[in-house]
Design an enzyme around this catalytic site. Structure first.
Site, PDB file in Angstrom:
ATOM      1  N   ALA A 253     -56.368  65.865 -48.532  1.00 36.07           N
ATOM      2  CA  ALA A 253     -56.431  66.567 -47.245  1.00 36.07           C
ATOM      3  C   ALA A 253     -56.846  65.647 -46.101  1.00 36.07           C
ATOM      4  O   ALA A 253     -56.856  66.072 -44.943  1.00 36.07           O
ATOM      5  CB  ALA A 253     -57.404  67.747 -47.337  1.00 36.07           C
ATOM      6  N   ASP A 254     -57.168  64.396 -46.401  1.00 36.09           N
ATOM      7  CA  ASP A 254     -57.680  63.483 -45.391  1.00 36.09           C
ATOM      8  C   ASP A 254     -56.540  62.945 -44.520  1.00 36.09           C
ATOM      9  O   ASP A 254     -55.597  62.311 -45.019  1.00 36.09           O
ATOM     10  CB  ASP A 254     -58.417  62.319 -46.061  1.00 36.09           C
ATOM     11  CG  ASP A 254     -59.155  61.452 -45.070  1.00 36.09           C
ATOM     12  OD1 ASP A 254     -60.320  61.749 -44.790  1.00 36.09           O
ATOM     13  OD2 ASP A 254     -58.546  60.487 -44.558  1.00 36.09           O
ATOM     14  N   ILE A 255     -56.631  63.177 -43.203  1.00 34.40           N
ATOM     15  CA  ILE A 255     -55.565  62.778 -42.286  1.00 34.40           C
ATOM     16  C   ILE A 255     -55.425  61.261 -42.220  1.00 34.40           C
ATOM     17  O   ILE A 255     -54.315  60.720 -42.195  1.00 34.40           O
ATOM     18  CB  ILE A 255     -55.814  63.351 -40.871  1.00 34.40           C
ATOM     19  CG1 ILE A 255     -55.815  64.880 -40.911  1.00 34.40           C
ATOM     20  CG2 ILE A 255     -54.758  62.837 -39.901  1.00 34.40           C
ATOM     21  CD1 ILE A 255     -54.513  65.487 -41.389  1.00 34.40           C
ATOM     22  N   LEU A 257     -56.032  59.110 -44.523  1.00 38.26           N
ATOM     23  CA  LEU A 257     -55.371  58.639 -45.740  1.00 38.26           C
ATOM     24  C   LEU A 257     -53.875  58.936 -45.686  1.00 38.26           C
ATOM     25  O   LEU A 257     -53.060  58.103 -46.092  1.00 38.26           O
ATOM     26  CB  LEU A 257     -56.009  59.289 -46.965  1.00 38.26           C
ATOM     27  CG  LEU A 257     -55.496  58.807 -48.319  1.00 38.26           C
ATOM     28  CD1 LEU A 257     -55.716  57.307 -48.491  1.00 38.26           C
ATOM     29  CD2 LEU A 257     -56.179  59.579 -49.454  1.00 38.26           C
TER      30      LEU A 257
END
Length: 310
Positions: A253-255, A257
């Site tokens: 969910a990390d933008i 990444l």
């Protein structure tokens, strides 16, 4: 005075650690890049212990030492050293991680460009969770500002011989005694303030024992923490990665990444979570470290470091 030298397995790059702090500021840390020193107040039991960390040698023959003038018992000095070893990932062997990454030609430039980079971990799991809640859905610079404001409001102050002030992170009990109204003027959102104080109260009341997490699997920790208000999967993954140093996490969910994977793999658009998991399969069992190196690529671009993406 207490002092100790800690063995490090090469490579270890102090320079990469300092560069990462430029885009991931830590308001508790005073850095002297020229002298290769870091100064910080660690919490050891009821003490706020001002400590100097010094790196000597070089990337291929690294040495880390620490010293403090605080009056510590032998067991307290041992706890401080354990926390320092953990924080600076002193016991991590990068060799198998690099061997794994070398199997993917798109990752090889990252291991070459950022050789010796390791996680700089939180030394305390309560602090790590609060830091992560603060960082939810805001940029790194503003998150650091909010952290600094919380430290100034509730942290324990310790001064060096020259009168310079350092702040140790507040205890769960100190944060649990606070009201949301104390945080709102510091630009904490209503929800963020509530989540932080609620979490502190759960810890202070003994409803959750963070020290027990070291014996649990990733799945067990996730199941326990996501029951709490304001704590989702991404937040727990960050705790396990940046607080516990767990090596095989993939926060899809990390933008940041998503953006990094798009660049590294030359994708036409941001990958969705399914595609990220598929790409990340080959990174196991070191997915956390591959993520770190991809994040660092994004950080290097933001810092305008020379970077040519093949």
């Amino acid at each position: 005075m207490h002092s100790q030298t800690i063995s490090l397995k090469a490579p270890y790059s102090f320079e990469r650690l300092v560069r990462r702090l430029e885009t991931h500021p830590d308001p508790q840390m005073r850095v002297d890049a020229e002298q290769k020193t870091l100064r910080r107040a660690f919490r050891v039991g009821n003490h706020a212990v001002l400590t100097t960390i010094r790196f000597t040698g070089d990337q291929e023959q690294p040495i880390l030492s620490w010293e403090t003038h605080a009056a510590l018992r032998e067991n307290e000095a041992a706890i401080l050293e354990k926390n320092i070893r953990h924080m600076f990932s002193a016991d991590v062997d990068l060799s198998p991680i690099y061997a794994q990454m070398s199997q993917d030609p798109r990752l090889v430039p990252l291991t070459e460009r950022f050789r010796g980079l390791r996680f700089l971990l939180d030394d305390d799991l309560f602090q790590s969770m609060v830091r992560t809640i603060i960082g939810q859905q805001i940029n790194l610079a503003f998150a650091a500002t909010l952290m600094e404001r919380l430290l100034e409001l509730a942290g324990e102050k310790v001064e060096d011989a020259d009168g310079n002030c350092f702040l140790a992170f507040p205890t769960a009990e100190r944060v649990a005694a606070m009201d949301v109204e104390q945080l709102r003027p510091l630009q904490f959102s209503q929800r963020k303030a509530e989540y932080i104080i609620d979490f502190a109260r759960v810890i202070a009341n003994g409803q959750l024992e963070l020290d027990g997490f070291w014996r649990l699997s990733d799945e067990e920790i996730l199941a326990q923490l996501t029951k709490l208000r304001g704590i989702g999967k991404w937040t727990v993954e960050c705790l396990m990665m940046f607080g516990m140093g767990r090596p095989d996490l993939l926060p899809v969910a990390d933008i940041g990444l998503k953006n990094g994977i798009q660049l590294v793999y030359g994708l036409g658009e941001r990958p969705d979570e399914h595609e990220m998991r598929k790409i990340g399969e080959s990174w196991a069992p070191y997915r956390s470290y591959v993520c770190l190196y991809i994040w660092e690529m994004i950080g290097a671009i933001k810092r305008k470091e020379p970077w040519v993406h093949a």
